[in-house]
Design an enzyme around this catalytic site. Sequence first.
Site, PDB file in Angstrom:
ATOM      1  N   ASP A 194      -5.587   7.759  -6.878  1.00 28.00           N
ATOM      2  CA  ASP A 194      -5.010   8.186  -8.163  1.00 28.00           C
ATOM      3  C   ASP A 194      -5.729   9.402  -8.753  1.00 28.00           C
ATOM      4  OD1 ASP A 194      -3.115   6.175  -8.079  1.00 28.00           O
ATOM      5  OD2 ASP A 194      -4.416   4.733  -9.088  1.00 28.00           O
ATOM      6  N   GLY A 216       4.403   0.609 -11.094  1.00 20.89           N
ATOM      7  CA  GLY A 216       4.544   0.152  -9.717  1.00 20.89           C
ATOM      8  C   GLY A 216       3.687  -1.071  -9.442  1.00 20.89           C
ATOM      9  N   SER A 275      -5.892  -1.766 -12.741  1.00 18.47           N
ATOM     10  CA  SER A 275      -5.626  -2.657 -11.599  1.00 18.47           C
ATOM     11  C   SER A 275      -6.107  -4.075 -11.895  1.00 18.47           C
ATOM     12  CB  SER A 275      -6.365  -2.149 -10.353  1.00 18.47           C
ATOM     13  OG  SER A 275      -5.819  -0.939  -9.933  1.00 18.47           O
ATOM     14  N   SER A 331      -2.509   0.300   1.388  1.00 22.52           N
ATOM     15  CA  SER A 331      -2.006   0.106   0.027  1.00 22.52           C
ATOM     16  C   SER A 331      -2.438  -1.249  -0.512  1.00 22.52           C
ATOM     17  CB  SER A 331      -0.481   0.203   0.018  1.00 22.52           C
ATOM     18  OG  SER A 331       0.029  -0.412  -1.158  1.00 22.52           O
ATOM     19  N   LYS A 333       4.118   8.419  -5.634  1.00 23.86           N
ATOM     20  CA  LYS A 333       3.493   7.840  -6.837  1.00 23.86           C
ATOM     21  C   LYS A 333       4.467   8.004  -8.017  1.00 23.86           C
ATOM     22  CE  LYS A 333      -0.225   6.377  -4.921  1.00 23.86           C
ATOM     23  NZ  LYS A 333      -0.432   4.929  -4.784  1.00 23.86           N
ATOM     24  N   GLN A 346      -1.394  -2.432  -3.224  1.00 24.82           N
ATOM     25  CA  GLN A 346      -0.221  -3.081  -3.819  1.00 24.82           C
ATOM     26  C   GLN A 346       0.504  -3.931  -2.779  1.00 24.82           C
ATOM     27  OE1 GLN A 346       2.208  -0.207  -5.847  1.00 24.82           O
ATOM     28  NE2 GLN A 346       0.620   0.266  -7.344  1.00 24.82           N
ATOM     29  N   ARG A 348      10.959   4.964  -6.713  1.00 26.32           N
ATOM     30  CA  ARG A 348       9.833   4.704  -5.799  1.00 26.32           C
ATOM     31  C   ARG A 348      10.195   3.639  -4.755  1.00 26.32           C
ATOM     32  NH1 ARG A 348       4.545   4.044  -9.346  1.00 26.32           N
ATOM     33  NH2 ARG A 348       3.622   4.162  -7.254  1.00 26.32           N
ATOM     34  N   ARG A 395      -0.753  10.770 -15.023  1.00 26.80           N
ATOM     35  CA  ARG A 395      -1.946  11.438 -14.470  1.00 26.80           C
ATOM     36  C   ARG A 395      -1.741  12.955 -14.350  1.00 26.80           C
ATOM     37  NH1 ARG A 395      -5.073   7.056 -13.912  1.00 26.80           N
ATOM     38  NH2 ARG A 395      -4.082   5.220 -13.007  1.00 26.80           N
TER      39      ARG A 395
HETATM   40  C1  S3P Z   1      -3.052   0.023  -7.259  1.00 26.36           C
HETATM   41  C2  S3P Z   1      -2.997   0.522  -5.995  1.00 26.36           C
HETATM   42  C3  S3P Z   1      -2.682   1.943  -5.693  1.00 26.36           C
HETATM   43  C4  S3P Z   1      -2.793   2.831  -6.927  1.00 26.36           C
HETATM   44  C5  S3P Z   1      -2.178   2.202  -8.135  1.00 26.36           C
HETATM   45  C6  S3P Z   1      -2.847   0.870  -8.443  1.00 26.36           C
HETATM   46  C7  S3P Z   1      -3.355  -1.411  -7.441  1.00 26.36           C
HETATM   47  O1  S3P Z   1      -1.363   2.000  -5.192  1.00 26.36           O
HETATM   48  O2  S3P Z   1      -2.186   4.080  -6.683  1.00 26.36           O
HETATM   49  O3  S3P Z   1      -2.305   3.043  -9.249  1.00 26.36           O
HETATM   50  O4  S3P Z   1      -3.680  -1.818  -8.571  1.00 26.36           O
HETATM   51  O5  S3P Z   1      -3.268  -2.160  -6.461  1.00 26.36           O
HETATM   52  P1  S3P Z   1      -1.053   1.752  -3.614  1.00 26.36           P
HETATM   53  O6  S3P Z   1      -1.507   0.411  -3.295  1.00 26.36           O
HETATM   54  O7  S3P Z   1       0.418   1.893  -3.473  1.00 26.36           O
HETATM   55  O8  S3P Z   1      -1.814   2.847  -2.922  1.00 26.36           O
END
Ligand code: S3P
Length: 442
Positions: free
Chosen positions: A322, A99, A27, A170, A349, A172, A127, A397
Amino acid sequence: MKVSGRGLRAVRRGGLTGEALAPGDKSISHRALIFGALADGETTVRGLLEGHDVLRTAAAMRALGAGVERDLTDAGPVWRILGAEWRDPVRPLYFGNSGTGCRLVLGAAAGQGLAARFDGDQSLRGRPMKRISEPLSLMGARISSEDGRLPLVLSPAPLRGIDYRLPVASAQIKSAVLLAALGARGETTIIEPAPSRDHTERMLKAFGADLRIDMAADGRRLRLAGGQRLKASPVDIPGDPSSAAFLIAAATIAPDSDVLVRNVLINPLRAGFFETIADMGANISYENQRELCGEPVADIRARSSSLRGVVVPASRAASMIDEYPILSVVAAFAEGETRMEGVEELRVKESDRLAAIEAGLAANGVATASGPDWLVVKGRGGAVSGGGTVATHLDHRIAMSFLVMGLAAQKTVSIDDASMIATSFPEFVALMRGLGADLRQE
Ligand code: S3P
């Protein structure tokens, strides 16, 4: 099931022992590249995860005009990111399996008023992207796609700040909106009903942005003024707790193990897995706690443990989102049931992880039950039969979790495709073998 030359098999062979260095946090690695590419000046990044997902983001930053160089020094690789005014990429931006890369860059590119096409592999194409394009469209972005999924096309448009309440916890979505907000006119306010990882907030501050955070009646409130420039700032990336979790889990379930994983990020918004296995009775401890680049870090020691099932509350889900595949494997070795609540996000995911976990456990003699947002694993009290071959569905994973299972199960456990492990943890097989794991090519 057909196993291609990409399969791997894990065989129980006694304890895992020794030390390993956790690879850089995925991240934070994505964010370091994106922030560096947006900032004025040169950002040096140490400890970057050199997994496929992050390398795709690096390639996207180059395609958008930033300078991205890797120097090999005595202390390991140092990445130098020279920020630039972003320009429309000549070719589509391709994010592979990632993602995080795709969603964060979409937000940032919308904020910079770019024209670009976004695409990814079969997993990423399946996704949901509406969760990102919806708030960005409320800000004025023009994004088109056939069914709310990739491929999608971003067209130039000026953005304005919005007041937005996140529909799911989330990071993200939060990060995409914050990155877009940097280039918008006016202030953006985000209400976060349940906290998710806060690396974007921490990095915004480190790069000189004026971000205000307080508690409102309905959640954590973030306020970011538009039209801000970021200033380059060095980034030292701690080890990824989501990757360390596999090593720690393996040491916990394989008899006669004692493993030290060094340099692991223990930010409370990422540490739910460690808390949960400690509740289950895992013999783990934090050593040498310190700060690295504004983040809490520790070396984590894990030893073979007798485990019992627990209830993992929904309130903990975001801090270990995760880690449910590897927790499910650990739970299979525990005495009694482990119940995981509030895990509906696992359905979207890299694969439908609830389905993939249940199928993998069933193939190895472990019973489960599930609903739309919960999963129960019926622990076998240490005696997991194994013997199955697990379909990984392009999901790194799932692949790593079931290899870990094979290190402690009675019979070997195979996975159909280990190639996706390199998206997040390219050194996984070598590190595990270094600790004594028997992993064989199929
Ligand atoms: C992440 C947020 C998570 C996580 C992903 C990394 C990030 O996703 O599952 O592997 O770096 O912001 P979500 O924000 O969709 O939960």
